[in-house]
Scaffold this motif. Structure first.
Motif, PDB file in Angstrom:
ATOM      1  N   VAL A  71       1.084 -26.887 -38.264  1.00 34.22           N
ATOM      2  CA  VAL A  71       0.191 -25.934 -37.718  1.00 34.22           C
ATOM      3  C   VAL A  71      -0.176 -25.144 -38.683  1.00 34.22           C
ATOM      4  O   VAL A  71       0.654 -24.443 -39.350  1.00 34.22           O
ATOM      5  CB  VAL A  71       0.776 -25.240 -36.423  1.00 34.22           C
ATOM      6  CG1 VAL A  71      -0.199 -23.921 -36.192  1.00 34.22           C
ATOM      7  CG2 VAL A  71       0.923 -26.092 -35.183  1.00 34.22           C
ATOM      8  N   ALA A  92       3.221 -24.034 -40.772  1.00 32.04           N
ATOM      9  CA  ALA A  92       4.513 -24.277 -40.247  1.00 32.04           C
ATOM     10  C   ALA A  92       4.478 -25.691 -39.901  1.00 32.04           C
ATOM     11  O   ALA A  92       3.760 -26.361 -39.581  1.00 32.04           O
ATOM     12  CB  ALA A  92       4.534 -23.393 -38.827  1.00 32.04           C
ATOM     13  N   GLU A 129      -2.140 -21.717 -40.146  1.00 24.78           N
ATOM     14  CA  GLU A 129      -2.527 -20.121 -39.639  1.00 24.78           C
ATOM     15  C   GLU A 129      -2.886 -19.539 -40.846  1.00 24.78           C
ATOM     16  O   GLU A 129      -2.511 -19.287 -41.978  1.00 24.78           O
ATOM     17  CB  GLU A 129      -0.954 -19.696 -39.171  1.00 24.78           C
ATOM     18  CG  GLU A 129      -1.192 -18.359 -38.597  1.00 24.78           C
ATOM     19  CD  GLU A 129       0.100 -17.752 -37.986  1.00 24.78           C
ATOM     20  OE1 GLU A 129       0.313 -16.343 -37.535  1.00 24.78           O
ATOM     21  OE2 GLU A 129       1.278 -18.431 -38.325  1.00 24.78           O
ATOM     22  N   VAL A 166      -4.546 -19.814 -35.682  1.00 27.57           N
ATOM     23  CA  VAL A 166      -3.913 -20.744 -35.590  1.00 27.57           C
ATOM     24  C   VAL A 166      -4.714 -22.169 -34.998  1.00 27.57           C
ATOM     25  O   VAL A 166      -5.722 -21.852 -34.388  1.00 27.57           O
ATOM     26  CB  VAL A 166      -2.677 -20.676 -34.592  1.00 27.57           C
ATOM     27  CG1 VAL A 166      -1.599 -19.372 -35.244  1.00 27.57           C
ATOM     28  CG2 VAL A 166      -3.098 -20.423 -33.404  1.00 27.57           C
ATOM     29  N   ARG A 225       0.967 -22.369 -25.400  1.00 23.90           N
ATOM     30  CA  ARG A 225       1.493 -21.560 -26.860  1.00 23.90           C
ATOM     31  C   ARG A 225       0.480 -21.748 -27.703  1.00 23.90           C
ATOM     32  O   ARG A 225       0.614 -21.683 -29.060  1.00 23.90           O
ATOM     33  CB  ARG A 225       2.496 -22.569 -27.446  1.00 23.90           C
ATOM     34  CG  ARG A 225       3.913 -22.369 -26.538  1.00 23.90           C
ATOM     35  CD  ARG A 225       5.139 -23.167 -27.137  1.00 23.90           C
ATOM     36  NE  ARG A 225       4.838 -24.418 -27.248  1.00 23.90           N
ATOM     37  CZ  ARG A 225       5.356 -25.379 -28.159  1.00 23.90           C
ATOM     38  NH1 ARG A 225       6.347 -24.960 -28.737  1.00 23.90           N
ATOM     39  NH2 ARG A 225       5.222 -26.680 -28.245  1.00 23.90           N
ATOM     40  N   GLY A 228      10.830 -20.470 -35.815  1.00 19.98           N
ATOM     41  CA  GLY A 228       9.721 -21.087 -34.764  1.00 19.98           C
ATOM     42  C   GLY A 228       9.451 -22.339 -35.393  1.00 19.98           C
ATOM     43  O   GLY A 228       8.510 -23.234 -34.687  1.00 19.98           O
ATOM     44  N   SER A 229       9.988 -22.933 -36.443  1.00 19.55           N
ATOM     45  CA  SER A 229       9.660 -23.982 -36.932  1.00 19.55           C
ATOM     46  C   SER A 229      10.736 -24.483 -38.100  1.00 19.55           C
ATOM     47  O   SER A 229      11.570 -23.795 -38.073  1.00 19.55           O
ATOM     48  CB  SER A 229       8.239 -24.109 -37.669  1.00 19.55           C
ATOM     49  OG  SER A 229       8.434 -23.059 -38.902  1.00 19.55           O
ATOM     50  N   LEU A 235       2.384 -22.700 -31.323  1.00 16.29           N
ATOM     51  CA  LEU A 235       3.411 -22.312 -32.174  1.00 16.29           C
ATOM     52  C   LEU A 235       3.891 -21.434 -31.058  1.00 16.29           C
ATOM     53  O   LEU A 235       3.501 -20.743 -29.998  1.00 16.29           O
ATOM     54  CB  LEU A 235       2.910 -21.235 -33.255  1.00 16.29           C
ATOM     55  CG  LEU A 235       2.661 -22.170 -34.431  1.00 16.29           C
ATOM     56  CD1 LEU A 235       2.066 -20.876 -35.460  1.00 16.29           C
ATOM     57  CD2 LEU A 235       3.695 -22.800 -35.010  1.00 16.29           C
ATOM     58  N   PRO A 236       5.377 -21.161 -31.131  1.00 16.02           N
ATOM     59  CA  PRO A 236       6.068 -21.982 -32.246  1.00 16.02           C
ATOM     60  C   PRO A 236       6.640 -23.238 -31.590  1.00 16.02           C
ATOM     61  O   PRO A 236       6.513 -23.576 -30.605  1.00 16.02           O
ATOM     62  CB  PRO A 236       7.435 -20.994 -32.079  1.00 16.02           C
ATOM     63  CG  PRO A 236       7.349 -20.399 -30.537  1.00 16.02           C
ATOM     64  CD  PRO A 236       6.147 -20.323 -30.329  1.00 16.02           C
ATOM     65  N   PHE A 237       7.046 -24.114 -32.748  1.00 15.08           N
ATOM     66  CA  PHE A 237       7.847 -25.283 -32.282  1.00 15.08           C
ATOM     67  C   PHE A 237       9.034 -25.200 -31.593  1.00 15.08           C
ATOM     68  O   PHE A 237       9.417 -25.955 -30.705  1.00 15.08           O
ATOM     69  CB  PHE A 237       8.050 -25.927 -33.582  1.00 15.08           C
ATOM     70  CG  PHE A 237       6.888 -26.765 -34.410  1.00 15.08           C
ATOM     71  CD1 PHE A 237       5.994 -27.396 -33.843  1.00 15.08           C
ATOM     72  CD2 PHE A 237       6.500 -26.086 -35.628  1.00 15.08           C
ATOM     73  CE1 PHE A 237       4.896 -28.018 -34.245  1.00 15.08           C
ATOM     74  CE2 PHE A 237       5.325 -26.501 -36.335  1.00 15.08           C
ATOM     75  CZ  PHE A 237       4.461 -27.248 -35.616  1.00 15.08           C
TER      76      PHE A 237
END
Length: 855
Positions: A95, A220, A97, A120, A141, A68-69, A124-126
């Protein structure tokens, strides 16, 4: 004296091909059935190889979305100011979290539920998607301020809709959407505790994060591909020094990819080895079936020899038959595997963190086709080599036997050696770890040897059994198990191995479930309260007493991490080659306790447990057996702990073996009394609730008065774990079913291959006055006995195998469920009888005259 026929190479090959085709007339279905023994094994191998290739492709294509990153930094303690400044100095979008578990109250449903909260401060996610209902949330997101995104399963369970509310601690959130899938996470991620996403801003207002709370602080980072190498370089420079001091765990895209591939490879290797067993048993079936088939061709081969054909030509005729039909069987298995490769992903989907899009894998198809054909070739070659020993005199003198035995034929031993070497090489290639492959192959050979020895012993015992007092039908059926052309050895080995695999799986699954099945115990606690603060302890205990659910175990929990082992700082251990310290120890936040006794679900296996200590440091501590190797320590070694900023010296005084069971709390590290009581402490309290209603009422009371206290209903945990194990069991049973199907095909081939002999015996019985009912009774008894013997043999070995796995691998008690074991035995007996009966239809009704004329 016969004169050999001399032909040119091309003419000779054409003549052999024509003869092989002509000789197969009337026997082609039988030959196809023989080679079909390997269909399921080849199908399993093709399916698993193809699935492996597709999963590898998907993992490579979706590598960034699996995390996700680009990078995730995680620590289990509040980030220090130095760590916060370092993260802020890193390039890229970030980000933050916080992940923790807590109770959530849903006013609409009037119920509470244990959940995992993810707070968060960005989207997310990137990479990848956050799939939600309604779909509009996918673009943002992230939850809006004052809103929450909840797991779809939680939404369905509670009957929640967008616009309803959820209360987390002292703060209320409006439900914005239901989460379907988060990139890089499987369906099982929220199985035990459903996920709830909320904004990080205002998290303190919930009052859920307090001193001693178990929280994971994550950052992230997403960055342009051009800048990624520079970022990775900075991270790598601090990985073994600064990050070790700060207990920071680093995960990159490559780390996640390797982790997923490792898990998938282990699973697929195991499933592939099950398919390999089916292929091996198919080869065993071919050896026996071809041997019986050639017994009926002895006269034909002898006549060819009399007409001038060489033993080499006669051998080539039947080798050509087996190679041709072996290729057909391998092709059928490949087609089956291609179909199965689209079924298995649906069985595994809930375990995978990404959707599967299957494509044909030509290397997998070629591997299965070639390897399967080689198994057929070498399995058939062993009995085929005996053709060279058949004398032309066998055509005119029935007393002439072939000279020598396959046991004395060096070429037969060579073929068997090549076959075993190929199988071993394939096993080693599939297992990836040579020692694991050797263990599996050795265990397989031992199992086959034991089953074969049992079959030989049974036949020898039946020969010596006095059966004069038995009914004649019973004597005849028992005699068929040891008389010439019997199929006892073949059936016991193939069906017994299938039963061994499936019943071992069931017994191990039941053993694992037995460790968490607290509902069947009247005494065990089934509710756990976590994160009870020191100033809340007495009030919570009072609340429990008022509700009629008195506290059982009240265990103090103190958070700490390892600073030094054997006097050596952790950052030095991290850079030491072949360090005995496991990676997780460097960044783990340990939850340890103190007490003056050993709980009854543990025992001291080394050293002596110190209940109370009135000396100075180092304090004597007791470690559980399962962490000794991870720490790389033994009795007398020192461990220095960082207890929330204060160094505490300890020495390992004892090692405990803990039986980890639901409803019974225990800890990896236990201090004696009068040592660390002054450290900041939270408590874990266990309770026995008589019903789900009582548990629900307790949840409501705790949520209102102590919102930070988490309640874990172990009965729900057990049901969730049971669902997961049942899914995994079904996948493995699906593959193990290939082995049972192979055994039944071998059974069908064995019955059909001896069909003429059985018809002849049936006709002789009818000529002597026996009824059709008598003949059917004999056949039925024979098949039932084969199923019974095979089933009992497989069950006996499965009991030994499952006991060893549970005792030495899982370290849990072994037990047998008589009803389940009996059901497996009955199922095997029934399937054997049905298969044997279907393939021997018409034997009892054959006209005697037709057979006698053939004689």
């Amino acid at each position: 004296m016969s004169q050999k026929i001399k032909l040119s190479g091309k003419a000779r090959a054409g003549w052999i091909a024509r003869m092989a085709w002509r000789d197969s007339r009337g026997k082609r279905l039988l030959l196809l059935l023989f080679t079909s023994s390997v269909v399921f094994g080849i199908g399993a191998i093709v399916a698993i190889h193809s699935l492996r290739e597709n999963l590898k492709r998907i993992v490579d294509e979706q590598a960034r979305s699996l995390l996700g990153s680009d990078i995730v930094l995680q620590t289990r303690q509040m980030p220090s100011s130095e760590l916060t400044r370092f993260i802020a100095s890193l390039p890229g979008e970030k980000v933050n979290e916080r992940r923790f578990r807590s109770m959530a109250f849903f006013p609409t449903a009037g119920e509470s539920r244990f959940v995992q909260v993810r707070a968060v401060d960005g989207a997310l996610p990137f990479y990848g998607e956050m799939e939600t209902i309604p779909e509009g949330v996918q673009s943002q997101r992230a939850p809006k301020p004052g809103h929450a995104i909840i797991e779809e399963s939680l939404s369905l369970q509670m009957g929640l809709l967008p616009g309803d509310t959820v209360v987390l601690g002292s703060k209320e959130y409006t439900i914005e959407a239901a989460l379907l899938r988060m990139a890089g996470e499987s369906e099982l991620t929220g199985f035990f505790a459903p996920r709830i996403y909320i904004p990080l801003e205002g998290i303190e207002e919930t009052g859920l994060i307090q001193e001693g709370s178990i929280v994971r602080y994550r950052t992230a980072i997403g960055i342009d591909s051009e800048e990624l190498p520079r970022l990775l370089s900075r991270i790598e420079a601090e990985k073994n020094t600064f990050f070790v001091d700060e207990s920071v765990r680093v995960e990159t895209v490559e780390d996640r990819r390797q982790g997923i591939e490792s898990v998938l490879n282990n699973l697929l290797d195991f499933l592939n080895l099950i398919g390999f067993v089916a292929l091996l048993l198919g080869g065993v079936g071919i050896v026996g079936a071809v041997n019986v088939y050639l017994q009926g061709k002895r006269e034909t081969i002898a006549i060819l020899r009399c007409l001038g054909s060489s033993s080499k030509s006669a051998f080539s005729i039947y080798l050509g038959q087996m190679m041709t039909f072996g290729l057909i069987g391998a092709s059928m298995g490949t087609v089956l595997g291609i179909g199965a490769q689209f079924i298995i992903p649906s069985l595994l989907q809930s375990f995978l963190p990404f959707p599967i899009e299957m494509r044909l894998s030509y290397p997998a198809i070629l591997t299965g086709l070639l390897f399967g054909w080689l198994i057929v070739f070498f399995s058939a070659l062993i009995p085929l080599l005996g053709i060279r020993k058949i004398s032309p005199l066998s055509a005119i003198r029935s007393s002439v036997e072939s000279s020598g035995s396959s046991f004395r034929d060096p070429l037969a031993w060579l073929a068997a050696g090549i076959l075993l070497s190929s199988l071993l090489a394939f096993t080693l290639q599939q297992s990836r770890q040579p020692i694991t492959g050797l263990y599996f192959f050795g265990g397989l050979l031992v199992s086959l040897g034991l089953l074969s020895a049992l079959a030989w012993s049974l036949r020898a015992a039946l020969r010596r059994l006095r059966m004069a007092s038995m009914p004649y039908a019973y004597r005849t059926a028992l005699g068929n198990l040891y008389r010439p052309n019997n199929r006892t050895l073949l059936m016991v080995v193939t069906l017994g191995m299938g039963v061994l695999l499936i019943n071992t799986l069931l017994l191990v699954r039941d053993g694992l479930l037995g460790q968490v099945n607290i509902e069947s115990s009247d005494d065990a606690a089934n509710v756990i309260l976590l994160d009870v603060q020191s100033n809340q302890r007495d009030e919570v205990i009072g609340l429990l007493s008022d509700t009629g659910l008195p506290a059982r175990d009240i265990l103090p929990v103190i958070t700490m991490r390892v600073d030094r082992i054997k006097g050596k700082p952790m950052r030095e251990w991290k850079t030491t080659p072949d360090s005995p310290v496991s990676d997780w120890v460097y960044t783990w936040e340990f939850r340890n306790t103190y007490r003056d006794h050993v709980l009854d679900n543990a025992e001291v296996i080394a050293g002596s447990f110190v209940p109370r200590y009135d000396g100075g440091e180092p304090y004597p501590v007791s470690l559980s057996e399962n962490v000794i190797e991870d720490f790389g320590v033994d009795i007398g070694d020192q461990i220095t702990w960082n207890v929330q900023g204060v160094e505490v010296e300890t020495v390992v005084s004892s090692i405990r073996r803990v039986r980890w069971q639901a409803g019974r709390q225990n800890f990896n590290i236990v201090f004696p009394l009068d040592t660390i009581e002054a450290a900041p402490t939270v408590y874990a309290i266990s309770v026995k609730s008589p019903s789900r209603l009582e548990t629900a009422n307790l949840q409501q009371s705790l949520t209102k008065q102590f919102p930070n206290v988490s309640l874990i209903d172990l009965s729900l945990v057990f049901k969730s774990l049971e669902e997961i194990l049942n899914k995994a069991t079904f996948v493995i049973k699906f593959m193990a079913g290939f082995t049972i199907a192979t055994g039944l095909l071998v059974l069908a081939g064995a019955v059909i291959s001896s069909r003429y002999q059985r018809i002849r015996e049936s006709v002789l019985f009818r000529t002597l006055g026996a009824s059709t009912r008598f003949i059917r009774t004999v056949l039925t008894l024979e098949f039932l006995l084969l199923g019974l013997i095979s089933g009992l043999a497989g069950l006996a070995l499965s009991v030994a195998a499952s006991w060893a796995l549970l005792r030495f691998v899982f370290s849990i008690p072994f037990s047998i469920h008589p009803f389940q074991t009996g059901t497996v035995l009955v199922a095997v007996i029934f399937l054997t009888w049905v298969t044997g009966w279907l393939t021997s239809r018409g034997i009892a009704t054959q006209a005697p005259l037709a057979v006698l004329r053939k004689e």
